[in-house]
Design a protein around this motif. Structure first.
Motif, PDB file in Angstrom:
ATOM      1  N   SER A   1       0.806  -1.228   0.000  1.00 17.42           N
ATOM      2  CA  SER A   1       0.000   0.000   0.000  1.00 17.42           C
ATOM      3  C   SER A   1       0.837   1.275   0.000  1.00 17.42           C
ATOM      4  O   SER A   1       0.301   2.365  -0.217  1.00 17.42           O
ATOM      5  N   VAL A   2       2.146   1.162   0.247  1.00 16.72           N
ATOM      6  CA  VAL A   2       3.007   2.341   0.301  1.00 16.72           C
ATOM      7  C   VAL A   2       3.348   2.768  -1.124  1.00 16.72           C
ATOM      8  O   VAL A   2       3.718   1.942  -1.968  1.00 16.72           O
ATOM      9  N   THR A   3       3.256   4.064  -1.405  1.00 22.64           N
ATOM     10  CA  THR A   3       3.454   4.563  -2.764  1.00 22.64           C
ATOM     11  C   THR A   3       4.892   4.368  -3.226  1.00 22.64           C
ATOM     12  O   THR A   3       5.837   4.414  -2.420  1.00 22.64           O
ATOM     13  N   PRO A   4       5.108   4.152  -4.533  1.00 24.79           N
ATOM     14  CA  PRO A   4       6.467   3.965  -5.064  1.00 24.79           C
ATOM     15  C   PRO A   4       7.387   5.139  -4.759  1.00 24.79           C
ATOM     16  O   PRO A   4       8.594   4.944  -4.537  1.00 24.79           O
ATOM     17  N   GLY A   5       6.845   6.357  -4.731  1.00 27.47           N
ATOM     18  CA  GLY A   5       7.673   7.524  -4.458  1.00 27.47           C
ATOM     19  C   GLY A   5       8.269   7.487  -3.054  1.00 27.47           C
ATOM     20  O   GLY A   5       9.447   7.789  -2.852  1.00 27.47           O
ATOM     21  N   ILE A   6       7.437   7.115  -2.071  1.00 29.56           N
ATOM     22  CA  ILE A   6       7.926   7.013  -0.691  1.00 29.56           C
ATOM     23  C   ILE A   6       8.978   5.912  -0.579  1.00 29.56           C
ATOM     24  O   ILE A   6      10.010   6.081   0.077  1.00 29.56           O
ATOM     25  N   LEU A   7       8.724   4.776  -1.236  1.00 27.51           N
ATOM     26  CA  LEU A   7       9.689   3.675  -1.182  1.00 27.51           C
ATOM     27  C   LEU A   7      11.005   4.060  -1.847  1.00 27.51           C
ATOM     28  O   LEU A   7      12.081   3.717  -1.354  1.00 27.51           O
ATOM     29  N   ARG A   8      10.941   4.793  -2.952  1.00 27.68           N
ATOM     30  CA  ARG A   8      12.164   5.234  -3.621  1.00 27.68           C
ATOM     31  C   ARG A   8      12.938   6.197  -2.734  1.00 27.68           C
ATOM     32  O   ARG A   8      14.169   6.096  -2.603  1.00 27.68           O
ATOM     33  N   ASP A   9      12.227   7.125  -2.111  1.00 29.68           N
ATOM     34  CA  ASP A   9      12.896   8.056  -1.198  1.00 29.68           C
ATOM     35  C   ASP A   9      13.525   7.314  -0.016  1.00 29.68           C
ATOM     36  O   ASP A   9      14.622   7.661   0.450  1.00 29.68           O
ATOM     37  N   LEU A  10      12.842   6.272   0.454  1.00 30.19           N
ATOM     38  CA  LEU A  10      13.337   5.513   1.600  1.00 30.19           C
ATOM     39  C   LEU A  10      14.671   4.846   1.275  1.00 30.19           C
ATOM     40  O   LEU A  10      15.654   5.007   2.012  1.00 30.19           O
ATOM     41  N   VAL A  11      14.741   4.084   0.176  1.00 36.96           N
ATOM     42  CA  VAL A  11      15.972   3.343  -0.121  1.00 36.96           C
ATOM     43  C   VAL A  11      17.085   4.271  -0.600  1.00 36.96           C
ATOM     44  O   VAL A  11      18.272   3.994  -0.369  1.00 36.96           O
ATOM     45  N   THR A  12      16.719   5.391  -1.250  1.00 35.84           N
ATOM     46  CA  THR A  12      17.748   6.343  -1.687  1.00 35.84           C
ATOM     47  C   THR A  12      18.412   7.008  -0.489  1.00 35.84           C
ATOM     48  O   THR A  12      19.645   7.115  -0.407  1.00 35.84           O
ATOM     49  N   THR A  13      17.603   7.461   0.478  1.00 43.20           N
ATOM     50  CA  THR A  13      18.149   8.102   1.676  1.00 43.20           C
ATOM     51  C   THR A  13      18.949   7.107   2.496  1.00 43.20           C
ATOM     52  O   THR A  13      20.024   7.423   3.011  1.00 43.20           O
ATOM     53  N   TYR A  14      18.432   5.888   2.602  1.00 40.16           N
ATOM     54  CA  TYR A  14      19.151   4.841   3.321  1.00 40.16           C
ATOM     55  C   TYR A  14      20.494   4.543   2.657  1.00 40.16           C
ATOM     56  O   TYR A  14      21.537   4.449   3.318  1.00 40.16           O
ATOM     57  N   GLY A  15      20.499   4.384   1.348  1.00 39.86           N
ATOM     58  CA  GLY A  15      21.729   4.059   0.628  1.00 39.86           C
ATOM     59  C   GLY A  15      22.792   5.125   0.781  1.00 39.86           C
ATOM     60  O   GLY A  15      23.971   4.822   1.026  1.00 39.86           O
ATOM     61  N   ALA A  16      22.393   6.396   0.665  1.00 37.96           N
ATOM     62  CA  ALA A  16      23.354   7.493   0.807  1.00 37.96           C
ATOM     63  C   ALA A  16      23.931   7.524   2.224  1.00 37.96           C
ATOM     64  O   ALA A  16      25.138   7.737   2.420  1.00 37.96           O
ATOM     65  N   SER A  17      23.086   7.301   3.223  1.00 41.79           N
ATOM     66  CA  SER A  17      23.543   7.304   4.613  1.00 41.79           C
ATOM     67  C   SER A  17      24.500   6.146   4.863  1.00 41.79           C
ATOM     68  O   SER A  17      25.528   6.298   5.540  1.00 41.79           O
ATOM     69  N   LEU A  18      24.189   4.973   4.301  1.00 49.41           N
ATOM     70  CA  LEU A  18      25.014   3.785   4.517  1.00 49.41           C
ATOM     71  C   LEU A  18      26.407   3.970   3.921  1.00 49.41           C
ATOM     72  O   LEU A  18      27.423   3.635   4.552  1.00 49.41           O
ATOM     73  N   ILE A  19      26.482   4.511   2.710  1.00 49.12           N
ATOM     74  CA  ILE A  19      27.776   4.734   2.063  1.00 49.12           C
ATOM     75  C   ILE A  19      28.611   5.734   2.866  1.00 49.12           C
ATOM     76  O   ILE A  19      29.803   5.523   3.116  1.00 49.12           O
ATOM     77  N   ALA A  20      27.985   6.829   3.292  1.00 50.48           N
ATOM     78  CA  ALA A  20      28.719   7.852   4.048  1.00 50.48           C
ATOM     79  C   ALA A  20      29.260   7.278   5.355  1.00 50.48           C
ATOM     80  O   ALA A  20      30.434   7.474   5.700  1.00 50.48           O
ATOM     81  N   LEU A  21      28.439   6.542   6.080  1.00 53.79           N
ATOM     82  CA  LEU A  21      28.861   5.966   7.355  1.00 53.79           C
ATOM     83  C   LEU A  21      29.971   4.929   7.159  1.00 53.79           C
ATOM     84  O   LEU A  21      30.954   4.894   7.908  1.00 53.79           O
ATOM     85  N   GLY A  22      29.828   4.086   6.145  1.00 49.99           N
ATOM     86  CA  GLY A  22      30.818   3.051   5.901  1.00 49.99           C
ATOM     87  C   GLY A  22      32.175   3.604   5.511  1.00 49.99           C
ATOM     88  O   GLY A  22      33.221   3.130   5.971  1.00 49.99           O
ATOM     89  N   MET A  23      32.193   4.614   4.648  1.00 55.25           N
ATOM     90  CA  MET A  23      33.459   5.193   4.225  1.00 55.25           C
ATOM     91  C   MET A  23      34.163   5.918   5.384  1.00 55.25           C
ATOM     92  O   MET A  23      35.389   5.871   5.515  1.00 55.25           O
ATOM     93  N   LEU A  24      33.402   6.580   6.225  1.00 56.13           N
ATOM     94  CA  LEU A  24      33.989   7.238   7.388  1.00 56.13           C
ATOM     95  C   LEU A  24      34.580   6.213   8.354  1.00 56.13           C
ATOM     96  O   LEU A  24      35.657   6.419   8.926  1.00 56.13           O
ATOM     97  N   ALA A  25      33.879   5.094   8.541  1.00 55.36           N
ATOM     98  CA  ALA A  25      34.401   4.035   9.410  1.00 55.36           C
ATOM     99  C   ALA A  25      35.729   3.513   8.874  1.00 55.36           C
ATOM    100  O   ALA A  25      36.694   3.314   9.633  1.00 55.36           O
ATOM    101  N   ALA A  26      35.810   3.277   7.565  1.00 53.30           N
ATOM    102  CA  ALA A  26      37.041   2.765   6.966  1.00 53.30           C
ATOM    103  C   ALA A  26      38.177   3.775   7.079  1.00 53.30           C
ATOM    104  O   ALA A  26      39.333   3.411   7.342  1.00 53.30           O
ATOM    105  N   TRP A  27      37.877   5.051   6.894  1.00 57.12           N
ATOM    106  CA  TRP A  27      38.918   6.083   6.947  1.00 57.12           C
ATOM    107  C   TRP A  27      39.550   6.173   8.333  1.00 57.12           C
ATOM    108  O   TRP A  27      40.773   6.221   8.468  1.00 57.12           O
ATOM    109  N   PHE A  28      38.743   6.171   9.363  1.00 55.06           N
ATOM    110  CA  PHE A  28      39.299   6.318  10.718  1.00 55.06           C
ATOM    111  C   PHE A  28      40.040   5.061  11.172  1.00 55.06           C
ATOM    112  O   PHE A  28      41.027   5.176  11.907  1.00 55.06           O
ATOM    113  N   VAL A  29      39.614   3.887  10.748  1.00 57.12           N
ATOM    114  CA  VAL A  29      40.389   2.701  11.120  1.00 57.12           C
ATOM    115  C   VAL A  29      41.704   2.682  10.340  1.00 57.12           C
ATOM    116  O   VAL A  29      42.723   2.149  10.815  1.00 57.12           O
TER     117      VAL A  29
END
Length: 506
Positions: free
Chosen positions: A427-455
């Motif tokens: 029942s959730v609209t495609p636009g909301i789902l697209r925004d959800l995975v796009t925001t999640y993906g961008a956050s995941l990449i940023a967090l992962g790269m920062l973790a790798a840099w500091f280690v």
């Protein structure tokens, strides 16, 4: 003057490794409950806004920032016939189970009352689990000083922690939250969560007691320190000095980003699998199998990487790969490569990807914990003090970012994309789902790269440097002056008088 003994370069028996690792089942159950179920339960079942649930967990996490190092400090300084760690571990067992049971039985009807209850009980749960997990984690560098053996010991800890949490989650989704006539969407059935709470509480208490008893015979081998009692202000000054170690800080910052990325993934995975991929509850439970397979592969990656490339380089590599595989399915879906929802190929492809991503994520966590063990000797060489409890309090705080910052960020993302409360799959609209995975993906990449840099900035070298440091510490201790008057390392030990300390009988 403080007299310190260091652990030896010894192999740890399999029975001890298994007992040591078994206790992490308690944290694994708690952590998976916070990651995969707590937000869903309080948001979709109890009716509390997602951003308020995230805020409650964030508040509890902020309190943890003060509780964990205090537990670690007093664990380092406790003088007891049962050593420094085990009195805390035994004392935490029953409160952990009782408080976790209360967490899943909140008052309802008023959002502010429910929010206050969630904040208070979440803080209590976290404090109780800290009283076990911080001292127990500090045992790892005390059991052995061997560079590779530490990775093995901590591997068992993560193996049991993840397995316990995953099995409990699998049971919950497949059995306790199975669809019924009253609740076709089983994830919304309150009774399932209440049954889960009882089983989880009993399992957590049992795991802590079994691990504490199973490692009790190791107390005689553990490092000891005869320390003067300190005031509260002196305690905080000591905490500040100890946690100022550069190697610790690089690992700590890396861990905050890395564990937050994992927390975000776990918290959103239920939403993504339910609403984006539109899988039923029985299928959601099967993803736990992929996670468990990934966890076992992670054990091999961490051990092999430690032997052949060193801990730091292996950690950097897996921390970069983890977010890349995390977002891969969404890129393939919007590129038109991944099969459509309902296609029989979709589920096995996602299972394979989940296994690979989990393997890299867990391997990074194991290696970070093993590197933290090596920080202990670096700090001892600089200061003359062993502070495993304090350093692993920092490590434990990082792990809590999984269910703290990760859940908070999840609540923020769900609020930003205006995800509906009580939504049914499809029942959730495609636009909301697209925004959800796009925001999640961008956050995941940023967090992962920062973790790798500091280690990557972690200043300690590999095996050769570690073994040289251990040898120098052993030489220094063998030439250390005895305590004035030749007194025993623990006053009262030679006479059997406890001198105000805890004894096994007490």
């Amino acid at each position: 003057m403080q007299q310190v003994t260091s652990p030896s370069l010894r192999k740890v028996g399999m029975g001890t490794k298994l007992a040591y690792g078994f206790g992490s089942i308690a944290y694994g159950i708690k952590d998976n409950g916070f990651q995969t179920l707590l937000l869903l339960y309080y948001n979709q079942v109890v009716g509390l806004r997602a951003d308020l649930v995230g805020l409650a967990i964030l508040i509890a996490l902020v309190i943890d920032a003060f509780v964990d190092p205090i537990v670690g400090h007093y664990s380092d300084h406790l003088r007891s016939g049962w050593g420094r760690r085990h009195p805390f571990m035994y004392a935490a067992a029953v409160p952990v189970g009782l408080l976790y049971l209360l967490l899943w039985n909140p008052p309802t009807g008023n959002q502010m009352v429910t929010l206050a209850y969630l904040v208070g009980v979440a803080i209590a749960v976290r404090t109780a689990i800290s009283c076990y997990e911080v001292p127990s984690s500090a045992l790892a560098p005390e059991l052995t000083a061997d560079y590779g053996e530490r990775t093995s010991v901590l591997g068992y800890r993560y193996l049991f922690g993840w397995a316990g949490g995953m099995v409990m989650t699998l049971l919950t989704f497949i059995v306790l939250l199975a669809p019924t006539a009253a609740y076709p969407n089983g994830q919304l059935n309150p009774a399932g969560y209440h049954t889960y709470a009882w089983i989880a509480a009993i399992a957590m208490t049992g795991a802590i007691l079994i691990s504490s008893l199973g490692t009790h015979d190791q107390i005689k081998f553990l490092p000891r320190a005869n320390v003067a009692r300190t005031t509260l202000s002196e305690t905080f000054r000591g905490i500040g000095r100890t946690l100022g170690n550069k190697a610790f800080l690089m690992l700590f910052i890396s861990g905050v980003f890395g564990f937050t990325a994992q927390g975000l993934t776990f918290a959103l995975s239920v939403y993504i699998n339910t609403y984006f991929w539109v899988f039923p509850a029985r299928i959601l439970g099967l993803f736990i199998i992929a996670v468990m397979l990934g966890m076992m592969i992670a054990f091999g990656i961490a051990s092999y990487g430690t032997r052949h490339w060193g801990k730091r380089q292996t950690a950097v590599t897996v921390m970069i790969l983890y977010p890349l595989f995390g977002i891969l399915p969404f890129g393939l879906r919007y590129a038109g490569i991944l099969p459509a929802n309902g296609d029989p190929l979709l589920f096995p492809l996602l299972m394979i990807n989940t296994t690979i991503a989990t393997a890299f994520g867990v391997a990074g966590a194991i290696l970070s914990a093993s590197m933290m063990s090596d920080v202990v000797e670096d700090a001892q060489q600089r200061t003359g003090q062993r502070s495993e409890g304090l350093y692993f309090a920092g490590m434990f705080f990082m792990q809590k970012c999984v269910s703290g910052l990760g859940l908070y960020l999840t609540g923020v993302i769900l609020g930003l994309v205006h995800f509906p409360i009580g939504a049914t799959p499809g029942s959730v609209t495609p636009g909301i789902l697209r925004d959800l995975v796009t925001t999640y993906g961008a956050s995941l990449i940023a967090l992962g790269m920062l973790a790798a840099w500091f280690v990557h900035l972690f200043p300690l070298g590999g095996r050769a440097e570690h073994e040289r440091r251990i040898a120098e510490l052993a030489h220094a201790e063998s030439h250390a002056a005895p305590l004035p008057g030749g007194e025993a390392e623990f006053p009262g030990e030679e006479t059997g008088i406890p001198d105000g300390r805890l004894s096994p009988a007490e």
